[in-house]
Design a protein around this motif. Structure first.
Motif, PDB file in Angstrom:
ATOM      1  N   LYS A  26      -9.966  21.350 -20.184  1.00 54.14           N
ATOM      2  CA  LYS A  26      -9.868  21.901 -21.517  1.00 54.14           C
ATOM      3  C   LYS A  26      -9.684  20.607 -22.513  1.00 54.14           C
ATOM      4  N   GLU A  27      -9.435  19.636 -21.860  1.00 53.98           N
ATOM      5  CA  GLU A  27      -9.370  18.440 -22.645  1.00 53.98           C
ATOM      6  C   GLU A  27     -10.671  18.211 -23.796  1.00 53.98           C
ATOM      7  N   GLU A  28     -11.753  18.555 -22.916  1.00 57.55           N
ATOM      8  CA  GLU A  28     -13.007  18.221 -23.654  1.00 57.55           C
ATOM      9  C   GLU A  28     -13.426  19.092 -24.752  1.00 57.55           C
ATOM     10  N   PHE A  29     -13.092  20.305 -24.540  1.00 56.12           N
ATOM     11  CA  PHE A  29     -13.459  21.262 -25.847  1.00 56.12           C
ATOM     12  C   PHE A  29     -12.822  20.833 -27.036  1.00 56.12           C
ATOM     13  N   LEU A  30     -13.654  20.655 -27.851  1.00 54.62           N
ATOM     14  CA  LEU A  30     -13.642  20.221 -29.181  1.00 54.62           C
ATOM     15  C   LEU A  30     -13.030  18.582 -29.368  1.00 54.62           C
ATOM     16  N   SER A  31     -12.939  17.856 -28.230  1.00 55.56           N
ATOM     17  CA  SER A  31     -12.676  16.600 -28.260  1.00 55.56           C
ATOM     18  C   SER A  31     -13.441  15.662 -29.057  1.00 55.56           C
ATOM     19  N   GLY A  32     -12.703  15.032 -30.190  1.00 54.84           N
ATOM     20  CA  GLY A  32     -13.546  14.170 -31.053  1.00 54.84           C
ATOM     21  C   GLY A  32     -13.913  14.866 -32.357  1.00 54.84           C
ATOM     22  N   VAL A  33     -13.454  16.285 -32.364  1.00 51.78           N
ATOM     23  CA  VAL A  33     -14.016  17.106 -33.543  1.00 51.78           C
ATOM     24  C   VAL A  33     -12.186  17.346 -34.318  1.00 51.78           C
ATOM     25  N   ILE A  34     -11.529  17.862 -33.669  1.00 59.72           N
ATOM     26  CA  ILE A  34     -10.087  18.099 -34.056  1.00 59.72           C
ATOM     27  C   ILE A  34      -8.915  17.257 -33.321  1.00 59.72           C
ATOM     28  N   PRO A  78      -3.149  18.240 -31.282  1.00 55.77           N
ATOM     29  CA  PRO A  78      -2.075  19.189 -31.505  1.00 55.77           C
ATOM     30  C   PRO A  78      -3.158  20.456 -31.647  1.00 55.77           C
ATOM     31  N   ALA A  79      -4.041  20.264 -32.555  1.00 58.08           N
ATOM     32  CA  ALA A  79      -4.842  21.589 -32.746  1.00 58.08           C
ATOM     33  C   ALA A  79      -5.418  21.945 -31.494  1.00 58.08           C
ATOM     34  N   ARG A  80      -5.931  21.073 -30.742  1.00 63.54           N
ATOM     35  CA  ARG A  80      -6.830  21.463 -29.661  1.00 63.54           C
ATOM     36  C   ARG A  80      -5.967  21.856 -28.485  1.00 63.54           C
ATOM     37  N   LYS A  81      -4.558  21.817 -28.372  1.00 64.58           N
ATOM     38  CA  LYS A  81      -3.584  22.179 -27.430  1.00 64.58           C
ATOM     39  C   LYS A  81      -3.168  23.452 -28.007  1.00 64.58           C
ATOM     40  N   ALA A  82      -3.099  23.975 -29.110  1.00 60.75           N
ATOM     41  CA  ALA A  82      -2.749  25.075 -29.634  1.00 60.75           C
ATOM     42  C   ALA A  82      -3.930  26.243 -29.459  1.00 60.75           C
ATOM     43  N   LEU A  83      -4.944  25.595 -29.208  1.00 66.51           N
ATOM     44  CA  LEU A  83      -6.107  26.449 -28.868  1.00 66.51           C
ATOM     45  C   LEU A  83      -6.202  26.748 -27.415  1.00 66.51           C
ATOM     46  N   GLU A  84      -5.850  25.870 -26.717  1.00 68.42           N
ATOM     47  CA  GLU A  84      -5.504  25.778 -25.312  1.00 68.42           C
ATOM     48  C   GLU A  84      -4.444  26.607 -24.869  1.00 68.42           C
ATOM     49  N   LYS A  85      -3.483  26.812 -25.743  1.00 68.23           N
ATOM     50  CA  LYS A  85      -2.297  27.733 -25.500  1.00 68.23           C
ATOM     51  C   LYS A  85      -2.647  29.286 -25.490  1.00 68.23           C
TER      52      LYS A  85
END
Length: 72
Positions: free
Chosen positions: A9-17, A20-27
């Motif tokens: 899950k850490e890879e999705f959009l890594s380096g893009v956003i 905190p925003a990636r964690k919100a999407l993960e949630k």
């Protein structure tokens, strides 16, 4: 069109956003551009970590990969 799912899950959009925003999407269980495109821009903007700057980056990234937000 095909869905891109990421093993970590850490890879999705890594380096893009930012994290905190990636964690919100993960949630919200959003782990692919296909799933993200099912939401409206307004819905995503309500999540923690999303502001105008993040949204611009996200929209550009989605556009580069032939995805866009659904119309509200």
């Amino acid at each position: 069109m095909y869905s891109i799912n990421y093993d970590s899950k850490e890879e999705f959009l890594s380096g893009v956003i930012a994290v905190p925003a990636r964690k919100a999407l993960e949630k919200e269980k959003i782990d692919s551009l296909e799933k993200l495109s099912r939401y409206s821009e307004k819905e995503i903007m309500q999540l923690h970590g999303f502001g105008k700057n993040t949204m611009v980056k996200l929209k550009n990234y989605m556009s580069d990969h032939q995805f866009s937000f659904t119309e509200a």
